[in-house]
Scaffold this active site. Sequence first.
Site, PDB file in Angstrom:
ATOM      1  N   LYS A 110      25.362   5.231 -13.288  1.00 17.80           N
ATOM      2  CA  LYS A 110      24.683   6.117 -12.330  1.00 17.80           C
ATOM      3  C   LYS A 110      25.122   7.570 -12.541  1.00 17.80           C
ATOM      4  O   LYS A 110      24.293   8.485 -12.511  1.00 17.80           O
ATOM      5  CB  LYS A 110      24.986   5.683 -10.884  1.00 17.80           C
ATOM      6  N   LYS A 190      12.472  -2.574 -22.679  1.00 17.18           N
ATOM      7  CA  LYS A 190      12.683  -3.357 -21.463  1.00 17.18           C
ATOM      8  C   LYS A 190      11.856  -2.724 -20.333  1.00 17.18           C
ATOM      9  O   LYS A 190      11.843  -1.499 -20.187  1.00 17.18           O
ATOM     10  CB  LYS A 190      14.168  -3.323 -21.089  1.00 17.18           C
ATOM     11  N   LYS A 193      11.689   0.702 -14.081  1.00 17.28           N
ATOM     12  CA  LYS A 193      11.170   1.880 -13.382  1.00 17.28           C
ATOM     13  C   LYS A 193      11.584   3.158 -14.107  1.00 17.28           C
ATOM     14  O   LYS A 193      10.802   4.088 -14.219  1.00 17.28           O
ATOM     15  CB  LYS A 193      11.750   1.953 -11.967  1.00 17.28           C
TER      16      LYS A 193
HETATM   17  P1  ADP Z   1      14.542  -1.313 -12.694  1.00 13.56           P
HETATM   18  O1  ADP Z   1      15.156  -1.466 -14.074  1.00 13.56           O
HETATM   19  O2  ADP Z   1      13.052  -1.245 -12.772  1.00 13.56           O
HETATM   20  O3  ADP Z   1      15.169  -0.211 -11.870  1.00 13.56           O
HETATM   21  P2  ADP Z   1      16.087  -3.066 -11.012  1.00 13.56           P
HETATM   22  O4  ADP Z   1      17.340  -2.681 -11.696  1.00 13.56           O
HETATM   23  O5  ADP Z   1      15.845  -2.605  -9.616  1.00 13.56           O
HETATM   24  O6  ADP Z   1      14.828  -2.674 -11.936  1.00 13.56           O
HETATM   25  O7  ADP Z   1      15.917  -4.671 -11.096  1.00 13.56           O
HETATM   26  C1  ADP Z   1      16.241  -5.560 -10.102  1.00 13.56           C
HETATM   27  C2  ADP Z   1      16.401  -6.923 -10.768  1.00 13.56           C
HETATM   28  O8  ADP Z   1      15.167  -7.276 -11.434  1.00 13.56           O
HETATM   29  C3  ADP Z   1      17.479  -6.950 -11.867  1.00 13.56           C
HETATM   30  O9  ADP Z   1      18.712  -7.381 -11.374  1.00 13.56           O
HETATM   31  C4  ADP Z   1      16.937  -7.955 -12.863  1.00 13.56           C
HETATM   32  O10 ADP Z   1      17.374  -9.243 -12.523  1.00 13.56           O
HETATM   33  C5  ADP Z   1      15.446  -7.909 -12.684  1.00 13.56           C
HETATM   34  N1  ADP Z   1      14.765  -7.159 -13.768  1.00 13.56           N
HETATM   35  C6  ADP Z   1      14.427  -5.847 -13.779  1.00 13.56           C
HETATM   36  N2  ADP Z   1      13.775  -5.510 -14.911  1.00 13.56           N
HETATM   37  C7  ADP Z   1      13.688  -6.640 -15.655  1.00 13.56           C
HETATM   38  C8  ADP Z   1      13.105  -6.962 -16.933  1.00 13.56           C
HETATM   39  N3  ADP Z   1      12.489  -6.038 -17.672  1.00 13.56           N
HETATM   40  N4  ADP Z   1      13.211  -8.230 -17.367  1.00 13.56           N
HETATM   41  C9  ADP Z   1      13.826  -9.182 -16.626  1.00 13.56           C
HETATM   42  N5  ADP Z   1      14.382  -8.949 -15.413  1.00 13.56           N
HETATM   43  C10 ADP Z   1      14.325  -7.699 -14.922  1.00 13.56           C
END
Ligand code: ADP
Length: 322
Positions: A110, A190, A193
């Site tokens: 972060k 991957k 967001k």
């Molecule tokens: P972002 O990367 O979009 O900010 P988060 O970190 O909020 O997403 O993700 C919350 C949960 O969703 C993670 O702990 C993970 O388990 C799952 N997740 C997020 N992106 C993926 C992805 N591309 N493939 C598989 N699981 C994912």
Amino acid sequence: MKYLTGLQPSGKLHIGNYFGAIQNAIALQDKGEAFYFIANYHAMTTQPGADVLRANTYEMALDLLACGLDPEKAVFFAQSSVPEVNELAWVLSTVCPMGLLERCHSYKDKIAKGFSPNHALFAYPALMAADILLYDSDVVPVGKDQKQHLEVTRDLAGKINDAFGADTLKMPEALINEVTAIVPGLDGQKMSKSYGNTLPVFGEEKALRKLINKKVVTDATPLEAPKPTENSIILALYKLFATAEEYEEMVEAHKRGGVGYGQFKKDLFEAYWEYFRAAREKREWILAHPGYVDEVLRNGAERAREAAAKVLARVRKAVGLI
Ligand code: ADP
Ligand code: TRP
């Protein structure tokens, strides 16, 4: 068996979240006692602002209910509805070495992303440990990125039990969903967001159709020619929504040639749109019943607080708080 997990309300749900975390958590509500909450205290660590935090918390609750989280089966609540968690976080902080928090990747990540290094961001894992320990959780289903936080949780529970009695806190286990492959984004990285490459679970049909058509990256193989099936983003996404036979058919059509990417994207959209049909209808139903989400969260909060009060009373007694 008591399952507990928290989900941060940080913007629109995408299919990476759905296949990586939510689908799994929802399936567990049939396997035991489930406690699921929206981690709005945690979301505050990156300062979204009051209006955004409120709106995101509501939308996350709405989306999870639409996806099949069943408030008859799971205790579903907002983290901030059980402020007692902060008291347990404080107790845990008293046995938490600074070095343990300093080693946490999430904090370092972060800061590297430019977030201000405030105390809440630093203490994030201690609050997460309190979330888990406050409900005597047995199993915590989380993504790989949360593994270290579960180790911190177990470490802190052990320190409390060593200092104040072996039965003060229940030792939880992480359930890391190793089988879920990483869902690729529309550009092949991957899905996340932070990369702006997401396919949302919910949204407006026309816009989503356009998103898939315009943003899913393909190569320049001409329509007549056979198309590569390795590293195909269309195929990787289609696999999530299609049956095994439908998927094989699309693979064969790639190999044969004569079908353009436009058609494959159309098929991808249709499969995706169909996959979330029931969830979309549920979401419409909830939206047509104002007050439903609040009512669910209120009931959940009551049940969660009851469970939390018991554990907190035990901890207060053990550590000498009157
Ligand atoms: P972002 O990367 O979009 O900010 P988060 O970190 O909020 O997403 O993700 C919350 C949960 O969703 C993670 O702990 C993970 O388990 C799952 N997740 C997020 N992106 C993926 C992805 N591309 N493939 C598989 N699981 C994912
Ligand atoms: N830190 C978790 C995440 O970002 C969310 C979370 C907060 C959580 N408290 C929790 C997950 C307790 C499991 C258990 O995904």
